[in-house]
Design a protein around this motif. Sequence first.
Motif, PDB file in Angstrom:
ATOM      1  N   UNK A  14       2.160  -2.921   0.087  1.00 27.57           N
ATOM      2  CA  UNK A  14       1.486  -3.518  -0.999  1.00 27.57           C
ATOM      3  C   UNK A  14       0.005  -3.189  -1.141  1.00 27.57           C
ATOM      4  N   UNK A  15      -0.753  -2.755   0.218  1.00 29.56           N
ATOM      5  CA  UNK A  15      -2.215  -2.649   0.011  1.00 29.56           C
ATOM      6  C   UNK A  15      -2.402  -1.246  -0.413  1.00 29.56           C
TER       7      UNK A  15
ATOM      8  N   UNK B 156      -5.902   7.586   1.855  1.00 25.44           N
ATOM      9  CA  UNK B 156      -6.299   6.113   2.171  1.00 25.44           C
ATOM     10  C   UNK B 156      -5.185   5.476   3.025  1.00 25.44           C
ATOM     11  N   UNK B 157      -4.082   5.665   2.430  1.00 25.13           N
ATOM     12  CA  UNK B 157      -2.884   4.748   3.332  1.00 25.13           C
ATOM     13  C   UNK B 157      -2.549   5.607   4.672  1.00 25.13           C
ATOM     14  N   UNK B 158      -2.638   6.899   4.657  1.00 26.17           N
ATOM     15  CA  UNK B 158      -2.592   7.552   5.839  1.00 26.17           C
ATOM     16  C   UNK B 158      -3.523   7.031   7.165  1.00 26.17           C
ATOM     17  N   UNK B 159      -4.860   7.018   6.468  1.00 18.50           N
ATOM     18  CA  UNK B 159      -5.812   6.846   7.307  1.00 18.50           C
ATOM     19  C   UNK B 159      -5.898   5.499   7.800  1.00 18.50           C
ATOM     20  N   UNK B 160      -5.427   4.457   6.981  1.00 16.57           N
ATOM     21  CA  UNK B 160      -5.113   3.177   7.562  1.00 16.57           C
ATOM     22  C   UNK B 160      -3.938   2.940   8.567  1.00 16.57           C
ATOM     23  N   UNK B 161      -2.972   3.635   8.285  1.00 20.47           N
ATOM     24  CA  UNK B 161      -1.837   3.653   9.146  1.00 20.47           C
ATOM     25  C   UNK B 161      -1.924   4.275  10.475  1.00 20.47           C
TER      26      UNK B 161
ATOM     27  N   UNK C  97       7.132   3.972   5.264  1.00 16.38           N
ATOM     28  CA  UNK C  97       6.719   3.327   6.465  1.00 16.38           C
ATOM     29  C   UNK C  97       7.491   2.913   7.414  1.00 16.38           C
ATOM     30  N   UNK C  98       8.735   2.184   6.859  1.00 13.13           N
ATOM     31  CA  UNK C  98       9.773   1.868   7.730  1.00 13.13           C
ATOM     32  C   UNK C  98      10.287   2.990   8.552  1.00 13.13           C
TER      33      UNK C  98
ATOM     34  N   UNK D 257       5.403  -5.416   8.535  1.00 13.57           N
ATOM     35  CA  UNK D 257       4.336  -4.398   8.218  1.00 13.57           C
ATOM     36  C   UNK D 257       4.226  -3.385   7.171  1.00 13.57           C
ATOM     37  N   UNK D 258       5.526  -2.763   7.171  1.00  9.93           N
ATOM     38  CA  UNK D 258       5.695  -1.670   5.782  1.00  9.93           C
ATOM     39  C   UNK D 258       5.606  -2.576   4.529  1.00  9.93           C
TER      40      UNK D 258
END
Length: 244
Positions: free
Chosen positions: A101-102, A31-36, A86-87, A95-96
């Motif tokens: 958090x999400x 999910x995180x990868x798709x959002x990013x 993410x950084x 942003x990171x």
Amino acid sequence: MPLDAITFDLDDTLWHNGPVMAHAEPTHYQWLAEQIDAHRGADATPLAEAFPLEAYQSIRASLMARFPLSRGDHSWIRERAMRELLTEHGLSSDEAAQWAAAGFEQFMALRHEVALYPEVVPMFDAWARRYRLGIITNGNVDVRRLSLDHHFDVIILAGEMHASKPDPRPFLSAVAQLGTQPYRALHVGDNWEEDVMAAQRLGMHAVWIDAKDEGERELPPRVHRVTHVRELPEVVARLDEQTR
């Protein structure tokens, strides 16, 4: 004197946790990868290509080594790992932090998709009228998300205390908050060292949920073995008789 308090571990004591984590771990990261990837656009390197799931897990392990006092605080470790990843992937600090958090909230939603053993709620309904009840866990489950919190007088997340089991402090804190003494308290858990021996060394009674069916072994004083939580009421009744 009879028992007046019972404390419980959560994962693999009140539900089978293996399938929960096997689903939550890859699903929240996907999910995180798709959002990013959607956030950064088609020209950016996909997150899962730059940092596959194993890289995220490696960062978590590194954080536990770098911050040993926080190694048991799984919530902090996970969110911090996502921020660092993410950084490094090119997001700004703000942003990171936002996306970490999400991502963590997505993980927590999946983390709480547990299937309580059917005996658990009726057992607590009956015992709440007789004993003071508590939770002592190294995990990061929020019992309030499971609608179980009304059963418990004390909920201790040992990792957030920087004192993960088998450290005696979460047990001593629970006993004190429950207003009892160790010899009048019972702890129930599946981990031999973190739950059973940690409680027994303090003078508590302990029930080992041998969910993996490791088999009979010589049990020290005040320790009892069962293979499923459904066997607990019989053990508790017997203990109450013995301690009168």
